[in-house]
Motif scaffolding. Structure first.
Motif, PDB file in Angstrom:
ATOM      1  N   HIS A 154      47.180  38.048  43.790  1.00  0.00           N
ATOM      2  CA  HIS A 154      46.564  39.256  43.791  1.00  0.00           C
ATOM      3  C   HIS A 154      47.612  40.355  43.681  1.00  0.00           C
ATOM      4  O   HIS A 154      47.545  41.343  42.789  1.00  0.00           O
ATOM      5  N   VAL A 184      51.505  38.323  39.207  1.00  0.00           N
ATOM      6  CA  VAL A 184      50.485  39.411  39.191  1.00  0.00           C
ATOM      7  C   VAL A 184      49.806  39.468  37.958  1.00  0.00           C
ATOM      8  O   VAL A 184      48.688  39.494  37.991  1.00  0.00           O
ATOM      9  N   ARG A 185      50.500  39.645  36.869  1.00  0.00           N
ATOM     10  CA  ARG A 185      50.101  39.949  35.522  1.00  0.00           C
ATOM     11  C   ARG A 185      49.304  38.544  34.987  1.00  0.00           C
ATOM     12  O   ARG A 185      48.381  38.900  34.360  1.00  0.00           O
ATOM     13  N   ARG A 186      49.702  37.389  35.491  1.00  0.00           N
ATOM     14  CA  ARG A 186      48.912  36.386  35.133  1.00  0.00           C
ATOM     15  C   ARG A 186      47.844  35.909  36.180  1.00  0.00           C
ATOM     16  O   ARG A 186      47.196  34.653  35.780  1.00  0.00           O
ATOM     17  N   HIS A 187      47.619  36.791  37.040  1.00  0.00           N
ATOM     18  CA  HIS A 187      46.562  36.547  38.064  1.00  0.00           C
ATOM     19  C   HIS A 187      46.489  35.425  38.923  1.00  0.00           C
ATOM     20  O   HIS A 187      45.640  34.646  39.365  1.00  0.00           O
ATOM     21  N   HIS A 194      47.052  36.539  48.038  1.00  0.00           N
ATOM     22  CA  HIS A 194      46.788  35.410  46.938  1.00  0.00           C
ATOM     23  C   HIS A 194      45.487  36.031  46.383  1.00  0.00           C
ATOM     24  O   HIS A 194      45.234  35.747  45.142  1.00  0.00           O
ATOM     25  N   LYS A 195      44.546  36.586  47.145  1.00  0.00           N
ATOM     26  CA  LYS A 195      43.212  36.784  46.587  1.00  0.00           C
ATOM     27  C   LYS A 195      42.942  38.139  46.999  1.00  0.00           C
ATOM     28  O   LYS A 195      43.242  38.639  48.233  1.00  0.00           O
TER      29      LYS A 195
END
Length: 67
Positions: free
Chosen positions: A19, A13-16, A33-34
């Motif tokens: 989502h 999540v932190r590295r995107h 995911h998005k």
């Protein structure tokens, strides 16, 4: 294994790379995911680690060879 899955979920999540990833009381995980995308249900910590490995493979394959 649950602690490792939670740590990897935080990294993803932190590295995107996803989502959102949220554990539910049953031991399963919800993954989106998005933004505004569908929510996927993972069966447990092992499934989180499998998803993490799949994402890592995709990233490595997309990267040009640095040798």
């Amino acid at each position: 294994m649950a602690t490792e899955a939670a740590a990897w979920a935080t990294v993803l999540v932190r590295r995107h790379l996803v989502h959102a990833m949220v554990p539910v009381p049953t031991g399963q995980w919800l993954v989106q995911h998005k933004p505004n995308g569908p929510v996927q249900l993972l069966e447990g910590p092992a499934a989180v680690l499998i998803l993490t490995a799949r994402i890592q493979r995709q990233l490595r394959m997309a990267r040009p060879d640095s040798r």
